[in-house]
Design an enzyme around this catalytic site. Structure first.
Site, PDB file in Angstrom:
ATOM      1  N   SER A 316       0.808  -1.213   0.000  1.00 38.18           N
ATOM      2  CA  SER A 316       0.000   0.000   0.000  1.00 38.18           C
ATOM      3  C   SER A 316       0.846   1.270   0.000  1.00 38.18           C
ATOM      4  CB  SER A 316      -0.952  -0.039   1.193  1.00 38.18           C
ATOM      5  OG  SER A 316      -1.967   0.935   1.075  1.00 38.18           O
ATOM      6  N   ASP A 327       9.709   5.788 -10.414  1.00 43.52           N
ATOM      7  CA  ASP A 327       9.271   6.436 -11.655  1.00 43.52           C
ATOM      8  C   ASP A 327      10.055   7.713 -11.945  1.00 43.52           C
ATOM      9  OD1 ASP A 327       7.460   4.465 -12.108  1.00 43.52           O
ATOM     10  OD2 ASP A 327       5.686   5.739 -12.120  1.00 43.52           O
ATOM     11  N   LYS A 341      -0.745  -4.187  -3.133  1.00 45.84           N
ATOM     12  CA  LYS A 341      -2.036  -3.601  -2.741  1.00 45.84           C
ATOM     13  C   LYS A 341      -2.124  -2.196  -3.322  1.00 45.84           C
ATOM     14  CE  LYS A 341      -4.932  -2.288   1.176  1.00 45.84           C
ATOM     15  NZ  LYS A 341      -5.017  -0.855   0.804  1.00 45.84           N
TER      16      LYS A 341
END
Length: 469
Positions: A316, A327, A341
């Site tokens: 999460s 990224d 998740k």
């Protein structure tokens, strides 16, 4: 568009309308039809409710029946949605503030049993050696089969100092394991750290709580002052971090990213579930009116070479941070593939002191990757000694949400045709024997016995050398 609260209220009212329909009050049926409620199904609900009231072997309170119906309606959607009675809601608020009573386990449901997602660091469960993927079969003499997740959690909580026996099924073990645990007040210190060696900072985030971003900023400032000169490397450890508050994940990311960079965006059906959260104070201070804890943050930290450790227990919010730093090519992700998740749960308070925890959106990394049921793929895979076939992931949970993206869209952003690099370190037969003979207790993160930490530090030093060149 109706608010989430209004939608839920409409469902609850629909249940009562069904009861009234069974009493032949056509005016309510007319209203139900206007609101596009499923009248036939509501009538069935009312009939079942009436049968239980009249024919069940023992009398049952109306409140219990309604609460069980509400919980069933939510838990049937996905593994992370549930109904919270007043006590559950209070416990949840305490947990996000960093102090609560119990054993210290993040849990879910699988095949009707309670499954350990991750033990919370320094908790009784962690110290006893419970692991991600363990199935809790019994709590004392009570089987967890048939219990709701909330009921199981209630049984695990209790007065600090009281004991409980957990019977656990672990993959690879021929018979159940017995754990005798003593409940404690769980004061979860979400951020810890040290100078692992001169010029290199080690920071561990165990859970994302209300003050995690602020605590991380304070720690990094102190470590920077202790070092007296700019750091050469930062190792952020998110292993076995089960997640927590979304704004805390944004705050942690903002400590390492340029102001304004996108951290995460979410997509859901309701308008307020569509968010673009950037590394800006309004997105990590949660409208609290507090001073920005990053306003005097050392700028050199945002360009210091960085590695992030993740494993199967990273879920999460920890995946949000790892995904954002990956990224933006801000950090090298090291370790094992994370839990996967990729959904957002909203806590929606009701008028009577209860609440619902409901999945309202999926989240996406800055480059549009969905982590749901996929996880974060490390740039460099460093084995932690676990058998991958025994690891539990989001994709293994019953009724888990699907991933909206194609499989190819979830590959870690790398150069074309490249693959995650596997650490060249291999275990010798002697090492394997040492591992098998090692104590079953947990290894202290960031210690000499923590082989993943040691390997990540070597990788971090390599990053610093590359940057210098």
């Amino acid at each position: 568009m109706r608010s989430k609260f209004e939608k839920f209220t409409l469902i609850a009212c629909g249940a009562m309308i069904g009861v009234l329909i069974s009493l032949n009050l056509p005016v309510f049926a007319d209203k139900a039809e206007k609101n596009n409620l499923p009248i036939d199904e509501l009538r069935t609900f009312a009939e079942v409710f009436g049968k239980i009231k009249s024919d069940y072997v023992e009398p049952v309170e109306d409140k219990k029946l309604i609460n069980e119906a509400l919980n069933g309606m939510l838990t049937g959607l996905d593994p992370h949605s549930s109904f919270l009675n007043t006590e559950d809601f209070k416990d949840l608020n305490q947990a996000t503030q960093g102090e609560f009573g119990g054993l210290g386990i993040e849990v879910g449901m699988e095949d009707g049993f309670v499954k350990v997602i991750s033990p919370i660091e320094d908790s009784p469960a962690y110290k006893a050696g419970l692991k991600s993927g363990d199935l809790i079969m019994k709590l004392d003499e009570t089987s967890t089969k048939g219990l709701t997740l909330n009921d199981s959690v209630k049984k695990m909580r209790g007065k600090p100092g009281s004991s409980i026996v957990l019977t656990v099924l672990r993959k690879g073990e021929t018979k159940p394991l017995i754990f005798n645990l003593v409940r404690a007040v769980i004061k979860s210190q979400s951020v810890k750290g040290k100078l692992a060696e001169p010029n290199y900072a080690y920071v561990r985030v165990a859970q994302f709580q209300e003050h995690t971003g602020e605590d991380l900023a304070k720690l990094l400032k102190n470590l920077r002052q202790q070092n007296k000169v700019p750091l050469k490397g930062i190792l952020l450890d998110l292993r076995n971090n089960p997640g927590g508050l979304l704004n805390a994940a944004v705050g942690v990311s903002a400590a390492f990213l340029p102001k304004g960079d996108l951290v995460v965006y979410t997509e859901g059906r309701a308008q307020d579930s569509k968010m673009h959260l950037t590394a800006t104070p309004e997105n990590y201070l949660k409208g609290s009116g507090k001073d920005d804890y990053l306003k005097d943050f050392p700028e050199d930290i945002r360009s210091t070479p960085m590695a992030v450790l993740v494993n199967n227990g990273s879920a999460s919010a920890s995946e949000i941070v790892a995904g954002a730093l990956q990224d933006h090519k801000r950090a090298l992700i090291v370790g094992m593939q994370s839990f996967g998740k990729g959904s957002v749960q909203s806590i929606l308070p009701m008028n009577n002191g209860t609440a619902i925890k409901m999945t309202t959106a999926r989240y996406f990394t800055p480059k549009g990757r969905s982590i749901q049921a996929k996880g974060i793929v490390p740039d460099i895979i460093v084995d932690d000694g676990s058998d991958p076939s025994f690891m539990t992931k989001e994709a293994d949970l019953t009724n888990h949400l699907s991933n909206p993206k194609d499989a190819d869209a979830n590959v870690a952003p790398k150069d074309k045709d490249s693959k995650p690099i596997t650490s060249p370190v291999k275990k010798s037969e002697e090492d394997k024997k040492k591992t098998s003979d090692a104590p079953s207790g947990p290894i202290e993160p960031g210690s000499k016995a923590d082989k993943q930490f040691q390997e990540a530090m070597n990788i971090l030093k390599g990053l610093q050398i590359i940057q210098n060149k």
